[in-house]
Design a protein around this motif. Structure first.
Motif, short mmCIF file in Angstrom:
data_model
loop_
_atom_site.label_atom_id
_atom_site.label_comp_id
_atom_site.label_asym_id
_atom_site.label_seq_id
_atom_site.Cartn_x
_atom_site.Cartn_y
_atom_site.Cartn_z
N ARG A 218 -13.78 1.78 -0.15
CA ARG A 218 -13.57 0.35 -0.31
C ARG A 218 -12.14 -0.06 0.00
N ILE A 219 -11.16 0.80 -0.37
CA ILE A 219 -9.75 0.46 -0.23
C ILE A 219 -9.20 0.83 1.14
N SER A 220 -9.84 1.75 1.86
CA SER A 220 -9.29 2.27 3.13
C SER A 220 -9.01 1.19 4.17
N PRO A 221 -9.88 0.16 4.44
CA PRO A 221 -9.51 -0.86 5.46
C PRO A 221 -8.29 -1.67 5.05
N GLU A 222 -8.23 -2.05 3.77
CA GLU A 222 -7.04 -2.78 3.34
C GLU A 222 -5.79 -1.93 3.47
N LYS B 147 -5.33 0.40 5.63
CA LYS B 147 -4.97 0.50 7.06
C LYS B 147 -4.19 -0.72 7.50
N LYS B 148 -4.66 -1.93 7.05
CA LYS B 148 -3.95 -3.16 7.41
C LYS B 148 -2.53 -3.14 6.86
N LEU B 149 -2.40 -2.69 5.59
CA LEU B 149 -1.08 -2.64 4.99
C LEU B 149 -0.18 -1.65 5.70
N ARG B 150 -0.73 -0.50 6.06
CA ARG B 150 0.06 0.48 6.78
C ARG B 150 0.57 -0.08 8.12
N ARG C 238 7.00 -3.79 10.17
CA ARG C 238 8.24 -4.17 9.52
C ARG C 238 9.29 -3.07 9.65
N ASN C 239 8.85 -1.80 9.59
CA ASN C 239 9.79 -0.69 9.74
C ASN C 239 10.43 -0.70 11.11
N LYS C 240 9.61 -1.01 12.16
CA LYS C 240 10.18 -1.08 13.52
C LYS C 240 11.22 -2.17 13.59
#
Length: 545
Positions: A92-96, A98-101, A107-109
């Motif tokens: 359930r949490i994996s797609p969210e 992925k979006k956050l990652r 942002r890191n770039k």
């Protein structure tokens, strides 16, 4: 009787040939060797009992293994449910995630590009300063300064901690009053030494008093013996004197009787004289009278007659009376001389009374000493009887409870009755002269000495004796009593202690009204300490190494 052989005998003789006989002998030897290998019936029974005990132990282990297997299976099912729920949550949490990652990566770039531009600007600004300091860029300089500051802070922290420790230690040492403590200890030591000396002096005085008392008693006994011997001698002497006095009194009575008889004779003679005078007056015979009565030794009153002047016929009559008078005088002189010779000791009675008084005093003193000795003997016997009664009360209590406690420690589902344990005295009349024997028989085991039991069986027997001695104790401190026990006996002992604890005793009261006890148990086995009400763990301090 005829010679020769018949056909029947030859046929019967050929039925047992040598090969068959040897085969039978070999089978016999084989059977005997097999019997020897099997052993006696007693050994077979022993092996059978040992195998039965091993079988029961294996069955118990299988039961515990099955219980443990069930608990593990329950844990596995719970873990599988938790795994399934975790997987669903991950899906359930994996797609969210992925979006956050992706957003974080973007942002890191941007941050890296900005940091790169900032670094280029700072490098251009501090280019001359970096060259003068001898570093590539200002960031290297800042990192070096930060490391140095961290090192200085760590050293300062270490020094401050050491300083605080030294201050605390200094304050503790300053606050400690060692001199007063040493003075107190020295005073207590001197007081104890003085008490010891005083006790030793009292003991020496008591010993001397006892020795003097024994010596005085022995002297008094010797004096009593001497006075008894003297009294016996005096009694003998008094008896002899009494014999002499009785003989003298008898002789005196005889003499008095003789004197009385002689006086009666004199009176009779005087009467005869008076009769003679009267006859002479009647016959008109004139008796010649001595003119001077002092010339004669006669002490009789009246006139003294001179019988020499009488006629021959009258003298013959008088000679008989003279003979009688001479004999009477001789007898009187002999009796008087005998009375003078018999002079008894009149002080013998006084001496005898003095000896009786001394004997009475010595016997009273001896009776007082004997009474005191009897009282001390009675007190000793009372203390001895009290010691015997207290020991027998304690022994009867232990002997009455040890079998019940041992059964509770050894009973199980396969052996609900448990084992047997009992105490007996080697000398019941005087138990202090000999010892006592403790016998414990675990379930399915024969009678054997305590030295032949295993370590676990000895431990269970010792715990049964410990719990039966105290009636009941407020608490027990048990230090690794389960070291020599297997898992089965550990579970039994832990269950017993748990049932006898204060909370367990409230839930399940003893039949004899026991109120339970508290226990502090030191153990390394989880099957033992998982039944405790509270746990205290002891571990090594990793900071101190």
């Amino acid at each position: 009787m005829t010679g020769g052989t018949s056909g029947g005998m030859e046929a019967r003789s050929k039925q047992w040939d040598d090969k068959k006989f040897e085969a039978c002998v070999k089978k016999k030897e084989q059977y005997e060797s097999e019997l020897e290998q099997l052993g006696s019936i007693r050994d077979m029974h022993l092996k059978e009992s040992e195998t039965a005990g091993k079988k029961s132990g294996l069955e118990k282990k299988i039961q515990y293994a099955e219980i443990e297997k069930g608990s593990i299976e329950d844990k596995l099912s719970n873990f599988s449910l938790e795994k399934r729920t975790i997987k669903e949550e991950i899906e359930r949490i994996s797609p969210e995630l992925k979006k956050l990652r992706d957003a974080v990566e973007k942002r890191n770039k941007e941050l890296r590009t900005l940091e790169k531009r900032i670094n280029e600007i700072t490098d251009r600004i501090y280019k001359d300063f970096s060259k003068s300091v001898g570093v590539a860029n200002i960031r290297e300089y800042e990192e070096n300064r930060l490391k140095d500051a961290q090192n200085v802070a760590e050293e300062r922290l270490n020094l401050s901690s050491q300083l605080s420790k030294l201050k605390y230690q200094l304050e503790y040492e300053q606050n400690r009053d060692m001199s007063s403590r040493i003075h107190e200890l020295e005073s207590s030591v001197t007081a104890l030494e003085n008490d010891l000396k005083r006790v030793q002096n009292k003991e020496g005085e008591a010993k001397l008093a006892a020795e003097t008392a024994t010596e005085e008693i022995n002297q008094l006994k010797d004096e009593v013996k001497e006075w008894r011997s003297k009294s016996d001698d005096c009694e003998k002497e008094i008896h002899e004197w009494k014999k002499k006095a009785s003989t003298s009194t008898t002789s005196l009575s005889k003499l008095n009787r003789g004197i009385n008889s002689k006086e009666t004779q004199i009176e009779q003679l005087m009467g005869q004289k008076q009769e003679i005078l009267e006859k002479c007056e009647l016959e008109q015979i004139s008796l010649p009278i001595i003119s001077d009565p002092m010339d004669t030794d006669s002490s009789t009153p009246g006139p003294v007659f001179d019988f020499d002047k009488l006629s021959r016929t009258l003298k013959d009559k008088r000679s008989d009376r003279d003979k009688i008078e001479v004999e009477f005088k001789t007898k009187m002189d002999a009796l008087i001389s005998e009375i003078e010779r018999t002079a008894p000791n009149l002080k013998a009675l006084d001496q005898y009374e003095a000896l009786l008084e001394k004997e009475r005093a010595v016997t009273e003193e001896f009776e007082a000493v004997r009474k005191e000795e009897q009282e001390k003997a009675n007190r000793f016997n009372d203390v001895k009887q009290k010691r015997h009664d207290l020991f027998m009360d304690a022994f009867n209590h232990i002997a009455g409870n040890i079998d019940k406690i041992y059964k509770q420690l050894t009973k199980s589902n396969t052996h609900p009755l448990g084992g047997t344990a009992y105490l007996n005295l080697e000398n019941e009349d005087d138990p202090f002269l000999h010892g006592m024997k403790y016998t414990a028989m675990p379930p399915t085991k024969r009678f054997r000495d305590m030295e032949q039991l295993s370590g676990g069986e000895k431990t269970v027997a010792a715990l049964a004796l410990l719990f039966s001695i105290h009636r009941p104790s407020p608490f027990f401190i048990l230090d690794e009593v389960d070291a020599a026990l297997d898992n089965l006996n550990v579970a039994k002992v832990a269950g017993f202690i748990r049932s006898k604890s204060c909370e367990g005793a409230r839930v399940n009261q003893d039949a004899d009204g026991g109120c339970g006890f508290q226990s502090i148990v030191i153990s390394l086995k989880d099957s033992f300490y998982d039944k405790a009400e509270s746990l205290i763990g002891v571990l090594r301090d990793s900071d101190r190494g």
